[in-house]
Design a protein around this motif. Sequence first.
Motif, PDB file in Angstrom:
ATOM      1  N   MET A 250       0.837  -1.193   0.000  1.00 47.29           N
ATOM      2  CA  MET A 250       0.000   0.000   0.000  1.00 47.29           C
ATOM      3  C   MET A 250       0.875   1.247   0.000  1.00 47.29           C
ATOM      4  N   THR A 251       0.561   2.200  -0.873  1.00 46.26           N
ATOM      5  CA  THR A 251       1.380   3.398  -0.982  1.00 46.26           C
ATOM      6  C   THR A 251       1.045   4.393   0.117  1.00 46.26           C
ATOM      7  N   ASN A 252       1.959   5.315   0.344  1.00 42.72           N
ATOM      8  CA  ASN A 252       1.707   6.376   1.319  1.00 42.72           C
ATOM      9  C   ASN A 252       0.510   7.232   0.913  1.00 42.72           C
ATOM     10  N   SER A 253       0.330   7.426  -0.404  1.00 45.49           N
ATOM     11  CA  SER A 253      -0.792   8.229  -0.884  1.00 45.49           C
ATOM     12  C   SER A 253      -2.124   7.571  -0.540  1.00 45.49           C
ATOM     13  N   VAL A 254      -2.204   6.256  -0.746  1.00 42.36           N
ATOM     14  CA  VAL A 254      -3.419   5.516  -0.406  1.00 42.36           C
ATOM     15  C   VAL A 254      -3.688   5.619   1.089  1.00 42.36           C
ATOM     16  N   GLN A 255      -2.661   5.438   1.891  1.00 36.82           N
ATOM     17  CA  GLN A 255      -2.821   5.533   3.344  1.00 36.82           C
ATOM     18  C   GLN A 255      -3.281   6.923   3.764  1.00 36.82           C
ATOM     19  N   ALA A 256      -2.743   7.954   3.125  1.00 41.88           N
ATOM     20  CA  ALA A 256      -3.088   9.328   3.496  1.00 41.88           C
ATOM     21  C   ALA A 256      -4.553   9.625   3.208  1.00 41.88           C
TER      22      ALA A 256
ATOM     23  N   ALA B 124      -7.742   4.236  -6.024  1.00 42.50           N
ATOM     24  CA  ALA B 124      -9.001   4.549  -5.346  1.00 42.50           C
ATOM     25  C   ALA B 124      -9.618   3.299  -4.731  1.00 42.50           C
ATOM     26  N   TYR B 125      -9.551   2.174  -5.449  1.00 41.09           N
ATOM     27  CA  TYR B 125     -10.077   0.930  -4.888  1.00 41.09           C
ATOM     28  C   TYR B 125      -9.261   0.479  -3.680  1.00 41.09           C
TER      29      TYR B 125
ATOM     30  N   ALA C  19     -12.954  12.698  -9.740  1.00 38.63           N
ATOM     31  CA  ALA C  19     -13.583  11.383  -9.892  1.00 38.63           C
ATOM     32  C   ALA C  19     -12.890  10.327  -9.037  1.00 38.63           C
ATOM     33  N   LEU C  20     -11.573  10.388  -8.921  1.00 37.26           N
ATOM     34  CA  LEU C  20     -10.859   9.368  -8.139  1.00 37.26           C
ATOM     35  C   LEU C  20     -11.120   9.518  -6.650  1.00 37.26           C
ATOM     36  N   LEU C  21     -11.236  10.754  -6.150  1.00 41.31           N
ATOM     37  CA  LEU C  21     -11.563  10.924  -4.734  1.00 41.31           C
ATOM     38  C   LEU C  21     -13.005  10.497  -4.443  1.00 41.31           C
ATOM     39  N   LYS C  22     -13.917  10.732  -5.381  1.00 37.98           N
ATOM     40  CA  LYS C  22     -15.279  10.219  -5.211  1.00 37.98           C
ATOM     41  C   LYS C  22     -15.269   8.691  -5.174  1.00 37.98           C
ATOM     42  N   LEU C  23     -14.530   8.079  -6.085  1.00 41.59           N
ATOM     43  CA  LEU C  23     -14.451   6.614  -6.122  1.00 41.59           C
ATOM     44  C   LEU C  23     -13.843   6.082  -4.828  1.00 41.59           C
ATOM     45  N   ALA C  24     -12.809   6.732  -4.334  1.00 44.22           N
ATOM     46  CA  ALA C  24     -12.170   6.307  -3.083  1.00 44.22           C
ATOM     47  C   ALA C  24     -13.145   6.363  -1.919  1.00 44.22           C
ATOM     48  N   ASP C  25     -14.089   7.296  -1.961  1.00 46.49           N
ATOM     49  CA  ASP C  25     -15.095   7.483  -0.907  1.00 46.49           C
ATOM     50  C   ASP C  25     -16.310   6.586  -1.183  1.00 46.49           C
ATOM     51  N   GLN C  26     -16.057   5.302  -1.427  1.00 42.91           N
ATOM     52  CA  GLN C  26     -17.102   4.309  -1.730  1.00 42.91           C
ATOM     53  C   GLN C  26     -18.047   4.838  -2.801  1.00 42.91           C
ATOM     54  N   GLN C  27     -17.477   5.528  -3.771  1.00 43.45           N
ATOM     55  CA  GLN C  27     -18.238   6.113  -4.892  1.00 43.45           C
ATOM     56  C   GLN C  27     -19.413   6.957  -4.374  1.00 43.45           C
ATOM     57  N   SER C  28     -19.098   7.778  -3.352  1.00 40.14           N
ATOM     58  CA  SER C  28     -20.056   8.746  -2.798  1.00 40.14           C
ATOM     59  C   SER C  28     -21.326   8.065  -2.277  1.00 40.14           C
ATOM     60  N   HIS C  29     -21.150   6.965  -1.582  1.00 34.50           N
ATOM     61  CA  HIS C  29     -22.286   6.226  -1.051  1.00 34.50           C
ATOM     62  C   HIS C  29     -22.675   6.733   0.334  1.00 34.50           C
ATOM     63  N   GLY C  30     -23.994   6.856   0.556  1.00 33.96           N
ATOM     64  CA  GLY C  30     -24.495   7.235   1.867  1.00 33.96           C
ATOM     65  C   GLY C  30     -25.249   6.108   2.541  1.00 33.96           C
ATOM     66  N   ALA C  31     -26.282   5.594   1.874  1.00 34.51           N
ATOM     67  CA  ALA C  31     -27.073   4.492   2.425  1.00 34.51           C
ATOM     68  C   ALA C  31     -27.838   3.829   1.283  1.00 34.51           C
TER      69      ALA C  31
END
Length: 255
Positions: free
Chosen positions: A1-7, A37-38, A148-160
Motif C-alpha cells: 500500500m502506498t503512502n498516498s493511499v494511506q493518506a 481509489a479501490y 472522480a478518483l476521490l469520489k471513487l475512493a469514498d465508496q463512490q459517494s455512497h451514503g445508504a
Amino acid sequence: MTNSVQAVAAVLLQARRDHQAADAAGLETLLQSPEDAYAVQEQVGRSADWFSTGVPLHWKSGGPSRSAALTHAGLPPRNVFSSPADARGCPFHHRLIEAEVALRLARDVSPDDAAKLSHEDAATLVDGMTVSIEIVDSRWQQFPETSALLKLADQQSHGALVLGEWRPFAARDWSRQTCVVQIGQGAPASFRGSLSLGDPAWGLPIWLRHVTRQGASVPRGTIVTTGTWCGMLRAQQGDKVKVVFEGVGEAEVQL
C-alpha cells in the motif's frame, strides 16, 4: 500500500468518525488510477471493520454508458436498510436520491466463473431483484466538484441503501420499464427505459471480475445495485422518498 493511499484513507476514516466533511484540497493529485481509489476503499473498509466476513455482501456498480469504464464499491452493512426505512439517524451531508434495481446472486461465483461470464448469460446467475434507493452522500467538502478518483475512493459517494421486497428475477423489456420517484411534497418524477446500461444485468460480468480480481469468490446472496434510472434528485432532511418500478416493486425511506 502506498503512502498516498494511506493518506487518503486516513482522511476519510477521520471524516466518518467525526461526521464532518473533509477538505480535499491537497489530496486531488495523490491518487493516480482507479486501482489507487479501490485500494483506499479496501483500506477504509478494513479499518472500519465493515467486511469481517471477507467479500462485501452489498455493492454498487454502474457507469454512464456501456462504452465507459464501470465503477464499483463495497457498501458498509450498517447503512443498508429494508423498506420502509427510517434513515433519520444517519449523519448525511447530502441527500441525493438514485432510483435503482438491485440484483441478488443465486450461487457462489469463483474467479474462473467470472472470467468466462458473458453479458448474454450473466442473468442466469441472478435469483432475485428488488427496487433500491441509494442515498448519495460524500465525505468531501468540495462535493460534487471533487475529482472522480476521490469520489471513487469514498465508496463512490455512497451514503445508504434501501432495499424493497425481493421477487424472482425474470427477463423483461427494460427499455419499456417505468420508474416513478416521489420526494417529499414535490411532484412525482417519471422515467422510462432510462438506465444508462440498458439492462441491470449487463454490468454483472464487469462487476464480478472486479470483485474476484484478487482471487476471492463472491458468495451466493451477494447484492449489487446497478445504476440510477433518475440521475441524482435532491432531497432534504425530513422528506419521505418513495420509488416505484412498475412490475418490480417499490421502496421508501424517511430522511
